[in-house]
Structure formats: structure tokens, C-alpha cells
Motif scaffolding. Structure first.
Motif, PDB file in Angstrom:
ATOM      1  N   GLU A 167      11.345  -2.496  16.424  1.00  0.00           N
ATOM      2  CA  GLU A 167      11.471  -3.103  15.101  1.00  0.00           C
ATOM      3  C   GLU A 167      10.173  -2.992  14.317  1.00  0.00           C
ATOM      4  O   GLU A 167      10.171  -2.799  13.104  1.00  0.00           O
ATOM      5  CB  GLU A 167      11.872  -4.569  15.252  1.00  0.00           C
ATOM      6  N   SER A 168       9.050  -3.092  15.008  1.00  0.00           N
ATOM      7  CA  SER A 168       7.754  -3.031  14.324  1.00  0.00           C
ATOM      8  C   SER A 168       7.411  -1.634  13.816  1.00  0.00           C
ATOM      9  O   SER A 168       6.484  -1.472  13.015  1.00  0.00           O
ATOM     10  CB  SER A 168       6.654  -3.520  15.273  1.00  0.00           C
ATOM     11  N   ASP A 169       8.139  -0.618  14.290  1.00  0.00           N
ATOM     12  CA  ASP A 169       7.871   0.749  13.838  1.00  0.00           C
ATOM     13  C   ASP A 169       8.465   1.042  12.462  1.00  0.00           C
ATOM     14  O   ASP A 169       8.103   2.035  11.826  1.00  0.00           O
ATOM     15  CB  ASP A 169       8.428   1.763  14.847  1.00  0.00           C
ATOM     16  N   TYR A 170       9.397   0.212  12.017  1.00  0.00           N
ATOM     17  CA  TYR A 170       9.994   0.412  10.697  1.00  0.00           C
ATOM     18  C   TYR A 170       9.096  -0.194   9.629  1.00  0.00           C
ATOM     19  O   TYR A 170       8.449  -1.226   9.861  1.00  0.00           O
ATOM     20  CB  TYR A 170      11.394  -0.212  10.649  1.00  0.00           C
ATOM     21  N   VAL A 171       9.064   0.439   8.476  1.00  0.00           N
ATOM     22  CA  VAL A 171       8.189  -0.025   7.408  1.00  0.00           C
ATOM     23  C   VAL A 171       9.023  -0.496   6.223  1.00  0.00           C
ATOM     24  O   VAL A 171      10.172  -0.085   6.043  1.00  0.00           O
ATOM     25  CB  VAL A 171       7.222   1.089   6.949  1.00  0.00           C
ATOM     26  N   THR A 172       8.421  -1.370   5.431  1.00  0.00           N
ATOM     27  CA  THR A 172       9.022  -1.804   4.175  1.00  0.00           C
ATOM     28  C   THR A 172       8.207  -1.207   3.040  1.00  0.00           C
ATOM     29  O   THR A 172       7.024  -1.548   2.885  1.00  0.00           O
ATOM     30  CB  THR A 172       9.026  -3.339   4.065  1.00  0.00           C
ATOM     31  N   PRO A 173       8.788  -0.304   2.280  1.00  0.00           N
ATOM     32  CA  PRO A 173       7.999   0.381   1.248  1.00  0.00           C
ATOM     33  C   PRO A 173       7.672  -0.541   0.083  1.00  0.00           C
ATOM     34  O   PRO A 173       8.405  -1.478  -0.233  1.00  0.00           O
ATOM     35  CB  PRO A 173       8.927   1.515   0.806  1.00  0.00           C
ATOM     36  N   LYS A 174       6.568  -0.263  -0.552  1.00  0.00           N
ATOM     37  CA  LYS A 174       6.200  -1.009  -1.752  1.00  0.00           C
ATOM     38  C   LYS A 174       7.005  -0.487  -2.937  1.00  0.00           C
ATOM     39  O   LYS A 174       7.612   0.590  -2.885  1.00  0.00           O
ATOM     40  CB  LYS A 174       4.710  -0.865  -2.016  1.00  0.00           C
ATOM     41  N   THR A 175       7.031  -1.254  -3.998  1.00  0.00           N
ATOM     42  CA  THR A 175       7.751  -0.860  -5.205  1.00  0.00           C
ATOM     43  C   THR A 175       6.876   0.065  -6.035  1.00  0.00           C
ATOM     44  O   THR A 175       5.759  -0.301  -6.436  1.00  0.00           O
ATOM     45  CB  THR A 175       8.141  -2.085  -6.038  1.00  0.00           C
TER      46      THR A 175
END
Length: 833
Positions: free
Chosen positions: A814-822
Motif C-alpha cells: 500500500e505504501s508503494d502507491y502515490v497520491t499525485p498533486k494537483t
């Protein structure tokens, strides 16, 4: 009419287009007539097909096969095999088991054949052996090649041309090549040497030695001979017009007859076995209308028009191809009486039926695409086959007319970027017709007669095909068309040679539809290396008439990531398109998550009438904006005349000498488009990009909507569960899972609905009854296709919708996934994410 006798038809029932489909057909009842005649724009005789062809019984589920309608018994699987001629499927299991399977067994631990392996492969094997034989170890359930996870600095070099004698490789036979050199100028001169249709005698003479020296040719030869036996043991198809003679006619029958004869003729030339001659004559006799049990021709065929040339010339063109092959490839098999009978059919049922004002010739409006290429190709091949034996002059005059017309129309069937003018599926028909004519002309006249050189961008359509094929199947927008039968992607073998691009032929030799007789004549065994080495994994096709882009994580990993999106104009596609600006597909984990629905019923009233905003065509769900993976404004179709500008960039990563690509940390690509013109000046822009080393996908929409309704829509055959702003998609059979999250705005949630027309949609013709009904959108098991939705707010302030797709890779936590910035679409760059 000539008399074909002496032979009884083979026993058994004709296979009814045994191509395996995931999804649906358009109708399951034989219904004569029922097709509306339409007047082409600009005047001229009426065309019953608009600019396309009407196939009532062609599978109506797309490559993704989202939909099933009264499933027919011969559609054996939920998985569609795009581009496969019918017979290839019959023998594919046996041949792969005996040929490809031998290497697969040796290398199974080093390949990604197991669909449960959802992690990114790593190169577990290294080699510098140049002689590895077949590069692919097997085909997966999508019939996509599966490669070993291997680095090979000798075999997987960038595509090149090898010398006849190369260290570590079998020495190629010294084949004599005597290309025809005309002695005249200013007129067409045809060689008297045979064979000359599709390929030269010198190639035929050398085939046994080439087969012995080349693993690919040996594998294909085995498949072809097995398929010849398959067709030999089955009767010719019945003459039952599809939707009437003025509907889809007898095109399936013509192509099935042609496919069988091509295999019989090949087998006869390779073995000289009389049984192939006997069965070829049987098919010819039936197709000429001279069998009392399987009668070809009916009362609707006026003036003995057995091949249906007057009402649906595609039928006649494909029958002419069949008879040209039989006449030319088996010239020495026939006595003079039988030659006369075959020639009589070619002239009187084919060539003499060609009229200058036939709509597909573009007399009134240009007609690019499959019709022109296939029809002119059939004429060219038939005329060349009988050329010096025809005292009537029909072959000479029709040959020159067809070459001229093809140079005016067919060669312009690709946009300047290589995109086929119709759809990814109609590419198969058009390029097959074009490539066969090209090779016949080069062999017989010493020149392509302009079919290669008139449009220098034509060869780029090979790249179009390679990029439009994802990790599982085609980006299958628009109509997908009828059964392929004789249409394959083997035109890539021709274009690789003619345009000096060995990537094309090396790509095609690993594909599932390659093993048919043309490949034996067209494959260039001196082309060497790995097609995937130095070929960028992303591409932007930027002609606004059909603009789109494709991005992927690997060329060779069938479990990898593939995303594609289109934004091109909705007109000029020979009435085969959808209203689909911003439409996208996603492959990952060996599954398609966002997919296409394919064709509606080709015999619906006005289905091919025109591409104007008010066309009947846009009333069917599968053609409407709501039937696409895009945004739906005010429940209405988008503006078909828009030509949105597109923006794209990529790090253009490539494989090296390895089937496993080593992606850099900064790998990036993106595609975005301003859709305001498509949505009647409503401020909407859409973009898509892979992120996090191509393990996630960001789909972003920028919206200003002061009033009205707007809905985000995506069609999937996965099982969907929703928890507010998170949707989880699952394919229970494979266990593949996709998590989709709404990142912004933070007050939105997913919804889901069935893929059915909206209550506010304009009515279908005749109330949507009979052939005018929408095709139910279900999978092969009867499960309804799901539309994942987001209802978007109307507000005067601009806002950004960000949707993140997270394939659940086995090797990621789960920690390998990223949340992109806007980041605003206008500010997207290769380093912005």
C-alpha cells in the motif's frame, strides 16, 4: 454459365464463422431484406451501405466484447481473438502445443505465461545465443504472444538485415530471385511466369528450403497444413444472404470460400496431392453456381449475378480473389476446359460487373477505407491471374481502371500520422486488400504501380496497428466489423519490406494471425532482431481527423499497463465511428478495465446513413456519447464537427536487448485535449497519464459548468463494489483487482448503472423493435456490463476532477502507491508528476 461438374460437395456442415468472441452478436435470425437504401451526399446512385458494410451477424461485441445478444453456438469463448482468420483458431492449440509449446515447456519458469503473476517481470535469464528460434513461448488467452523474461544481446538486437551466412545462425538457402523487369514504358506489362498472384514462382520454388532453415516458416507451414485439413473436412457454406442481398449479402460466404481455396492451393503446391485439387474444384464449382445441392445464386441475383456484384460488390471482390488464387497458384493442375470455366467466372461474374458509377469508386464523393481497397484489390488480382489468357480485353481494361482508382482513393485511407480512416478493426480489411494488390502488382508487373509510393505516409499505418493493440487487445473504438476470415495483419510483412522498416515484419511474425499462406510468400527471413528493441512504448497520432495516443509500460508483458485515449473528429470515418471525444481504455494485470462496446446492429434503419449531428446512427446506445468512456453533458451527444487540439509528450522509453524493459525512475508520458468545441463551448478539458513508474493512472478533467448536468462514465465487465469515493473492480476468474479513487473534489462519490439507453434519449427507428433495437450490453455469461459513474456538480467556479486508477500489483504494498498533486493540464510536463 460455365459448367462445373464431376465432384460432389464434401460432407458435413459449414462452419458459421468460428471466430471466438467475448461478447455479442447483432442478431440471431436470418431475415431477408430489412435494410434501408440511402442516397449518398452529392447525388449518384443509392448505396445500401452508407460508406460501410452492413453485417447483421457479425459479432457486435468489441474487442472488449462488452455485450452479448442471443449468443450463437459458434462463438465459443468470451474472449475475442481480434484479427484471426477463422481457420487459424482451429489449429492454433495443436500447433502451439507442438511447436511453440516445446520452448514454453523448457522456459516456463522464466516467462510470464502464468496469468496469476501480476508483478512486473524481471530478466531471470541472460544469453548471447543468436539462434533462439521462435521468440514467443506461447499465446495467452487473449492470443497475445508471451515472451520469456530474458536478456539476449545476440538475438534481441535492434532490427536489422542479416547476411545470408551469419555466425551462430542457420545459413539461409541461396534462393534464386528473378524479379520481373518490364520491357515497355508507358503501359502495363504483365509477366507470363506463374504463380504471380501475391508472390513469385521463385519464392514458391525456394519455400521447402526456407521452411527447413527457419523455425517461423516451419511453424506456419504446419499450421497452414492443419487448417487445410480442417477446411477439407467441412462443406462449403450455404448461400444464405445476411440481411438480404442488398444488406450484407454473401460476403462471409465469399471470404470463407476464399480462405479454404487459399489453403487448398497452398497445400497442393507444397504436396502435389490430388485431394487438394479435388476439393478446390468442388469449392469453385459451388461458388460459380453449378451445384444442385448447395445452390449459389437466388431470384434476387438479377442477370445471373451469382457473386452479388450489383448489390454488394465486396462479395464479388472476395470471390474474385478466391478464383484468382485457384487459377494462378494451380495453373498447372487444370486442363484447358477447367481453366476456361474458372476464367469465365472471373470475367462474367466479376470483372464485367464493375461499373464506373459504383459508389465505392468515389465517383461522387471520395471513398477511402476498406471498401475501395478490397474491391480494387479483388479486381487487380483477378485481372492479373487471367491477363494473357483473356481475349475479351476485360482483364486489361479493368486492371488499369482499378489501379487508377486505388491510387485516387485506397492509398488515402490513412491519415498523415498513419491512423486508419475507419476504425482499428476495419484496418484489417483495408490493409489486407491493399497489401495483396501491392504484392501481385510487384510480382506481375515489376512495380507497385503507385500503391506504395503515391502516399508516402501509408507505411505509418503499421505503427498505428502496433500501438492500437494493447496488452490484451485492440483499442477497439467504433464499429469492429464482421468476421475476419481472410483479413489478417500480415500487411505488416509487406510494409516492413516496402518501407524498409523491419520492426513491422518482426512484430507480426509473433502474432497469432500470421500463419496463413500469404505469410509464407511475404516473410523476409533476412530481417533479424527484436521488434521491441529501440521502439518507443508511447506514441501520439496527432492528425485532428482522428487524433489519439497510446502509452504502456512494456511491449512484451501481457500483464503490463496500457492506456489509450482519443479526441479526433467524428466525421470522415465512412460511418463507422462513435461520438467518443475523450474516450479511453485501460489494460493492466492481464485484463481490460475500461472497455468498448463495439458495433450496434448494422441493419438498423439509417445506421450507415451519414455522420451529421442528427444522423440516425447516433441514436443507438453503442454509438452515443453515453455509450463511451467519457463525459456526458446534458445527456446529449457531443458535437460531431469538433476537432479538439491535443497535447502530448513522453520520455519515449524503449526496450534494449531484453523482453523486460528497464524503466527509469523519471519515465513519463501524458495526453490531454481541450474538449470545449466538442461540448458546445462548455469549458471542459481531459487528460490521462501513467504515474509512479507506469504502475498507476491519473485521469483528470477540468470543468467549468455554470448550469446543466455532467456525468463521468466508464464501462467495465469487472465486478464493481463501491464505498463512497472508492470503487473496487474485480475479475473473479483471474483474481485481478483494480482500485479507483476520486481524489478531488472531495465531496463526490461513485455510482453504477447498467449500460442501457437513457429515458431522455431520442427514440430509435420503429420504436427500437426488431433490427432497430439496442443490443443488450452483457458479457458472455449474461452479466450486465456496468457503467461506473460520477455525477458532477454545476457551479460557476472551475474545478478539477482527479480519478486515480491503482492496479493491485502483487509486488506493491500500500505504501508503494502515490497520491499525485494537483497540476493544471496546461502545466503538465514530463516532470510535473
Amino acid at each position: 454459365m460455365a459448367s462445373y461438374n464431376n465432384y460432389e460437395p464434401a460432407s458435413g456442415q459449414a462452419p458459421n464463422g468460428e471466430q471466438q468472441y467475448y461478447g455479442a452478436q447483432s442478431s440471431a435470425q436470418l431475415a431477408p431484406g430489412g435494410y434501408e437504401m440511402h442516397e449518398p451526399a452529392g447525388g449518384g446512385p443509392p448505396s445500401p451501405y452508407g460508406s460501410g458494410d452492413a453485417f447483421q451477424y457479425a459479432n457486435a461485441g468489441s474487442g472488449e466484447g462488452f455485450a452479448a445478444r442471443r449468443q450463437k453456438a459458434w462463438y465459443l469463448s468470451k474472449w475475442i481473438k481480434i484479427g484471426l482468420p477463422v481457420a487459424v483458431l482451429v489449429a492454433i492449440g495443436a500447433i502451439l502445443g507442438g511447436v511453440l509449446g516445446s520452448r514454453a515447456a523448457d522456459d516456463d519458469d522464466d516467462s510470464n505465461t502464468d496469468s496469476s503473476k501480476k508483478s512486473s517481470p524481471s530478466a531471470t535469464k541472460t544469453s548471447n545465443n543468436p539462434n533462439v528460434g521462435l521468440f514467443a513461448t506461447s499465446l495467452n488467452h487473449w492470443t497475445v504472444p508471451v515472451y520469456p523474461s530474458e536478456t539476449n544481446t545476440a538475438a534481441f538486437v535492434a532490427p536489422t538485415i542479416r547476411p545470408t551466412s551469419t555466425s551462430g545462425l542457420p545459413t539461409l538457402p541461396s534462393c534464386t530471385s528473378n524479379p520481373f523487369t518490364p520491357t515497355q514504358t508507358g503501359s502495363i506489362e504483365v509477366t507470363t511466369e506463374r504463380p504471380r498472384v501475391f508472390g513469385a514462382k521463385s519464392r514458391w520454388d525456394c519455400l521447402p528450403d526456407l521452411i527447413a532453415a527457419d523455425d517461423y516458416l516451419k511453424s506456419w507451414n504446419d499450421t497452414i497444413m492443419a487448417n487445410a485439413t480442417y477446411w477439407h473436412d467441412r462443406a462449403a457454406p450455404q448461400y444464405i444472404p445476411d440481411g438480404g442481398l442488398d444488406g450484407s449479402g454473401v460476403l462471409d460466404q465469399a471470404r470463407e470460400i476464399q480462405l479454404a481455396i487459399k489453403h487448398f492451393a497452398y497445400a497442393w503446391r507444397m504436396t502435389n496431392d490430388e485431394k487438394w485439387k479435388t476439393e478446390t474444384w468442388n469449392r469453385l464449382r459451388i461458388a460459380a453456381g453449378n451445384d444442385t445441392d448447395n445452390v449459389y445464386g437466388q431470384s434476387g441475383n438479377k442477370d445471373g449475378d451469382v457473386w452479388n456484384a450489383n448489390l454488394h460488390f465486396l462479395d464479388a471482390a472476395e470471390f474474385m480473389n478466391a478464383f484468382a488464387i485457384a487459377y494462378d497458384w494451380m495453373y498447372d493442375a487444370w486442363d484447358n476446359d477447367r481453366k476456361e470455366q474458372i476464367k469465365w467466372s472471373i470475367i462474367n461474374l466479376g470483372l464485367n460487373r464493375v461499373q464506373n458509377d459504383m459508389w465505392w469508386r468515389g465517383t461522387y464523393n471520395p471513398v477511402t477505407g476498406n471498401w475501395n481497397c478490397v474491391c480494387n484489390g479483388g479486381i487487380i488480382n483477378a485481372a492479373i491471374a487471367i491477363y494473357e489468357d483473356d481475349s475479351s480485353g476485360a482483364a486489361s481494361s479493368k486492371l488499369q481502371d482499378a489501379i487508377q482508382n486505388a491510387n485516387e482513393q485506397c492509398v488515402n485511407s490513412v491519415h498523415q500520422d498513419g491512423t486508419w480512416v475507419e476504425t482499428a478493426n476495419y484496418w484489417y480489411f483495408g490493409t489486407s486488400g491493399h497489401a495483396q494488390a501491392v504484392m501481385t502488382l510487384i510480382t506481375a508487373t515489376g512495380s507497385d504501380q503507385g500503391l506504395i509510393t503515391t502516399n508516402p505516409e501509408f507505411g505509418l499505418t503499421a505503427l498505428f496497428h502496433m500501438h492500437v493493440f494493447g496488452q490484451t487487445q485492440l483499442f477497439n473504438y467504433g464499429d469492429h466489423g464482421p468476421n475476419k476470415f481472410t483479413a489478417t495483419a500480415n500487411a505488416l510483412l509487406v510494409y516492413g519490406n516496402q518501407y524498409s522498416e523491419p520492426h513491422y515484419g518482426l512484430y507480426q511474425r509473433d502474432r497469432s494471425d500470421v500463419a496463413e499462406p500469404n505469410a509464407m510468400l511475404w516473410y523476409n527471413q533476412t530481417q533479424y532482431g527484436a521488434w521491441f528493441n529501440d521502439l518507443p512504448i508511447d506514441h501520439h497520432f496527432n492528425d485532428t481527423r482522428g487524433a489519439w495516443a497510446a502509452m504502456r509500460s512494456s511491449w512484451t508483458d501481457p500483464n503490463g499497463l496500457y492506456i489509450a485515449m482519443k479526441a479526433g473528429n467524428m466525421t470522415g470515418h465512412q460511418t463507422h465511428g462513435d461520438v467518443d471525444y475523450g474516450d479511453f481504455v485501460i489494460d493492466a494485470l492481464g485484463e481490460r478495465w475500461a472497455g468498448e462496446l463495439g458495433s450496434a446492429d448494422y441493419l438498423g434503419d439509417g445506421y450507415f446513413s451519414n455522420e451529421t449531428q442528427g444522423s440516425n446512427r447516433w441514436r443507438w446506445y453503442r454509438k452515443r456519447t453515453e455509450g463511451q468512456n467519457t463525459l456526458l453533458l446534458n445527456t446529449e451527444n457531443a458535437n460531431v464537427l469538433a476537432e479538439p487540439a491535443t497535447n502530448f509528450d513522453s520520455t519515449y522509453d524503449t526496450h534494449g536487448p531484453s523482453t523486460v524493459i528497464d524503466l527509469p525512475d523519471n519515465t513519463a508520458a501524458y495526453f490531454w485535449t481541450n474538449l470545449a468545441s466538442a461540448y458546445n463551448d462548455t469549458s471542459i478539458a481531459r487528460g490521462i497519464r501513467p504515474i509512479n513508474k507506469r504502475r498507476q493512472v491519473l485521469l483528470q478533467d477540468e470543468i467549468t459548468l455554470p448550469s446543466g448536468t455532467l456525468q463521468w462514465r466508464m464501462h467495465t465487465n469487472a465486478t464493481v463494489s463501491i464505498d463512497g469515493s472508492t470503487a473496487t473492480l474485480l475479475y473473479p476468474g483471474s483474481g485481478a483487482k483494480m482500485e479507483i479513487k476520486i481524489l478531488s473534489p472531495d465531496n463526490l462519490s461513485f455510482g453504477q448503472t447498467d449500460a442501457v439507453r437513457l429515458e431522455s434519449d431520442p427514440p430509435l427507428p420503429d420504436g427500437g423493435t426488431g433490427l432497430n433495437a439496442d443490443i443488450p450490453n452483457t458479457d458472455a455469461n449474461g452479466k450486465n456490463t456496468t457503467v461506473l459513474t460520477i455525477d458532477l456538480p454545476a457551479q460557476s467556479d472551475a474545478y478539477t476532477l482527479m480519478v486515480l486508477f491503482n492496479p493491485q500489483w502483487d509486488d506493491l504494498s500500500e505504501s508503494d502507491y502515490v497520491t499525485p498533486k494537483t497540476v493544471a493540464l496546461a502545466d503538465w510536463s514530463l516532470t510535473s508528476h
